[in-house]
Write a protein that holds these residues in place. Structure first.
Motif, PDB file in Angstrom:
ATOM      1  N   SER A 126       0.830  -1.206   0.000  1.00  0.00           N
ATOM      2  CA  SER A 126       0.000   0.000   0.000  1.00  0.00           C
ATOM      3  C   SER A 126       0.862   1.251   0.000  1.00  0.00           C
ATOM      4  N   ILE A 127       1.901   1.226   0.813  1.00  0.00           N
ATOM      5  CA  ILE A 127       2.800   2.380   0.880  1.00  0.00           C
ATOM      6  C   ILE A 127       3.542   2.553  -0.437  1.00  0.00           C
ATOM      7  N   PHE A 128       3.940   1.415  -1.052  1.00  0.00           N
ATOM      8  CA  PHE A 128       4.614   1.481  -2.351  1.00  0.00           C
ATOM      9  C   PHE A 128       3.682   2.095  -3.408  1.00  0.00           C
ATOM     10  N   PHE A 129       2.438   1.629  -3.452  1.00  0.00           N
ATOM     11  CA  PHE A 129       1.481   2.180  -4.407  1.00  0.00           C
ATOM     12  C   PHE A 129       1.296   3.674  -4.184  1.00  0.00           C
ATOM     13  N   MET A 130       1.216   4.068  -2.921  1.00  0.00           N
ATOM     14  CA  MET A 130       0.982   5.476  -2.602  1.00  0.00           C
ATOM     15  C   MET A 130       2.163   6.340  -3.033  1.00  0.00           C
ATOM     16  N   ALA A 131       3.385   5.760  -2.999  1.00  0.00           N
ATOM     17  CA  ALA A 131       4.572   6.521  -3.392  1.00  0.00           C
ATOM     18  C   ALA A 131       4.822   6.472  -4.890  1.00  0.00           C
ATOM     19  N   PHE A 132       4.465   5.342  -5.524  1.00  0.00           N
ATOM     20  CA  PHE A 132       4.816   5.112  -6.923  1.00  0.00           C
ATOM     21  C   PHE A 132       3.789   5.716  -7.895  1.00  0.00           C
ATOM     22  N   LEU A 133       2.520   5.459  -7.673  1.00  0.00           N
ATOM     23  CA  LEU A 133       1.494   5.888  -8.632  1.00  0.00           C
ATOM     24  C   LEU A 133       1.424   7.405  -8.832  1.00  0.00           C
ATOM     25  N   PRO A 134       1.418   8.199  -7.750  1.00  0.00           N
ATOM     26  CA  PRO A 134       1.272   9.651  -7.937  1.00  0.00           C
ATOM     27  C   PRO A 134       2.362  10.289  -8.787  1.00  0.00           C
ATOM     28  N   GLN A 135       3.517   9.637  -8.925  1.00  0.00           N
ATOM     29  CA  GLN A 135       4.597  10.200  -9.740  1.00  0.00           C
ATOM     30  C   GLN A 135       4.195  10.328 -11.206  1.00  0.00           C
ATOM     31  N   PHE A 136       3.189   9.553 -11.628  1.00  0.00           N
ATOM     32  CA  PHE A 136       2.781   9.549 -13.031  1.00  0.00           C
ATOM     33  C   PHE A 136       1.436  10.249 -13.242  1.00  0.00           C
ATOM     34  N   VAL A 137       0.933  10.888 -12.196  1.00  0.00           N
ATOM     35  CA  VAL A 137      -0.346  11.592 -12.277  1.00  0.00           C
ATOM     36  C   VAL A 137      -0.107  13.070 -12.578  1.00  0.00           C
ATOM     37  N   THR A 138      -0.885  13.588 -13.506  1.00  0.00           N
ATOM     38  CA  THR A 138      -0.815  15.016 -13.838  1.00  0.00           C
ATOM     39  C   THR A 138      -2.215  15.612 -13.678  1.00  0.00           C
ATOM     40  N   PRO A 139      -2.490  16.260 -12.544  1.00  0.00           N
ATOM     41  CA  PRO A 139      -3.833  16.779 -12.242  1.00  0.00           C
ATOM     42  C   PRO A 139      -4.406  17.696 -13.323  1.00  0.00           C
ATOM     43  N   GLU A 140      -3.533  18.429 -13.996  1.00  0.00           N
ATOM     44  CA  GLU A 140      -4.022  19.391 -14.996  1.00  0.00           C
ATOM     45  C   GLU A 140      -4.586  18.709 -16.251  1.00  0.00           C
ATOM     46  N   THR A 141      -4.327  17.415 -16.419  1.00  0.00           N
ATOM     47  CA  THR A 141      -4.794  16.730 -17.633  1.00  0.00           C
ATOM     48  C   THR A 141      -6.083  15.940 -17.427  1.00  0.00           C
ATOM     49  N   GLY A 142      -6.613  15.945 -16.197  1.00  0.00           N
ATOM     50  CA  GLY A 142      -7.869  15.219 -15.998  1.00  0.00           C
ATOM     51  C   GLY A 142      -8.071  14.764 -14.567  1.00  0.00           C
ATOM     52  N   ASN A 143      -9.121  13.950 -14.372  1.00  0.00           N
ATOM     53  CA  ASN A 143      -9.518  13.460 -13.063  1.00  0.00           C
ATOM     54  C   ASN A 143      -8.395  12.612 -12.433  1.00  0.00           C
ATOM     55  N   VAL A 144      -7.945  13.006 -11.243  1.00  0.00           N
ATOM     56  CA  VAL A 144      -6.839  12.320 -10.572  1.00  0.00           C
ATOM     57  C   VAL A 144      -7.224  10.902 -10.172  1.00  0.00           C
ATOM     58  N   THR A 145      -8.439  10.741  -9.646  1.00  0.00           N
ATOM     59  CA  THR A 145      -8.899   9.409  -9.226  1.00  0.00           C
ATOM     60  C   THR A 145      -8.909   8.444 -10.404  1.00  0.00           C
ATOM     61  N   LEU A 146      -9.408   8.900 -11.542  1.00  0.00           N
ATOM     62  CA  LEU A 146      -9.450   8.062 -12.742  1.00  0.00           C
ATOM     63  C   LEU A 146      -8.041   7.700 -13.208  1.00  0.00           C
ATOM     64  N   GLN A 147      -7.122   8.654 -13.106  1.00  0.00           N
ATOM     65  CA  GLN A 147      -5.736   8.381 -13.490  1.00  0.00           C
ATOM     66  C   GLN A 147      -5.110   7.331 -12.569  1.00  0.00           C
ATOM     67  N   LEU A 148      -5.372   7.425 -11.259  1.00  0.00           N
ATOM     68  CA  LEU A 148      -4.849   6.454 -10.307  1.00  0.00           C
ATOM     69  C   LEU A 148      -5.401   5.055 -10.573  1.00  0.00           C
ATOM     70  N   ILE A 149      -6.684   4.987 -10.893  1.00  0.00           N
ATOM     71  CA  ILE A 149      -7.319   3.702 -11.203  1.00  0.00           C
ATOM     72  C   ILE A 149      -6.707   3.105 -12.462  1.00  0.00           C
ATOM     73  N   THR A 150      -6.478   3.941 -13.472  1.00  0.00           N
ATOM     74  CA  THR A 150      -5.880   3.480 -14.728  1.00  0.00           C
ATOM     75  C   THR A 150      -4.468   2.959 -14.499  1.00  0.00           C
ATOM     76  N   LEU A 151      -3.683   3.705 -13.731  1.00  0.00           N
ATOM     77  CA  LEU A 151      -2.309   3.290 -13.438  1.00  0.00           C
ATOM     78  C   LEU A 151      -2.287   1.978 -12.644  1.00  0.00           C
ATOM     79  N   SER A 152      -3.205   1.842 -11.710  1.00  0.00           N
ATOM     80  CA  SER A 152      -3.294   0.608 -10.926  1.00  0.00           C
ATOM     81  C   SER A 152      -3.587  -0.580 -11.831  1.00  0.00           C
TER      82      SER A 152
END
Length: 207
Positions: A126-152
């Motif tokens: 869980s801690i790894f996911f929390m540290a790893f996934l957000p590095q590839f999220v760009t809030p300005e390009t769309g919904n953050v939750t959807l991006q996290l789900i896609t990356l997962s």
């Protein structure tokens, strides 16, 4: 939405991370070698279901609890270590023929559950996911939750591909080696010691 460049970079990183030696792929290798590819495949589905729970925890923010609470982190890792010791005991005390018969009778549900427990009780994921996934999220390009789900989903897909490759190769090798009772006994003992090692690694893991 995620760009093609981000998706490609993230998926490549996920494959490399899945290939690097760790508890999950070692678990897949040992289980596939001793029980066969089919059993290994079902265990992989359980492991990836466990990864899904970690990704949901990250999306919901639950992972923060394990990062900030020493008690929650310790309890979860002790549960996981206890289960690994239980698996080690079963492998170490069984004779080759007895273990082979037991494995043939193991229902798919039990193998699937084994994978879920192995993955879900590792709080560092869980801690790894929390540290790893957000590095590839760009809030300005769309919904953050959807991006996290896609990356997962992409990470789980990478794990499925890598783990099944490991299961296929180790299952084939295991089928050849298991023709000898002496080799099978060695593999059983090796499995037990690997489970003990994974349990000790989990117990001594810091947040």
């Amino acid at each position: 939405m995620l760009s093609i460049e981000t998706i490609t970079l993230f998926f490549t990183a996920s494959v490399l991370l899945s290939l690097s030696p760790g508890p999950d792929n070692i678990f897949v290798l040992i289980q596939s070698m001793t029980q066969g590819f089919k059993a290994g495949s079902v265990i992989i589905l359980g492991l990836c279901s466990g990864l899904l729970t970690h990704s949901i925890a990250v999306v919901l923010g639950v992972a923060v609890i394990f990062q900030t609470s020493e008690v929650a982190f310790t309890v979860l890792k002790l549960v996981g270590a206890a289960y690994l010791i239980y698996l080690a005991w079963g492998a170490l005390r069984a004779k080759p023929s007895e273990l082979n018969q037991e494995q043939q009778r193991l229902p798919l549900k039990q193998l699937y559950f084994r994978g879920i427990v192995m993955s879900s009780t590792n709080p560092k994921l869980s801690i790894f996911f929390m540290a790893f996934l957000p590095q590839f999220v760009t809030p300005e390009t769309g919904n953050v939750t959807l991006q996290l789900i896609t990356l997962s989903g992409l990470f789980i897909l990478a794990a499925l591909l890598v783990f099944h490759t490991i299961a296929l190769l180790s299952g084939y090798l295991g089928n050849k080696l298991n023709e000898s009772d002496r080799v099978q006994l060695f593999l059983n003992r090796l499995s037990g010691f690997v489970f003990v090692g994974l349990a000790l690694k989990l117990v001594t893991t810091d947040r």
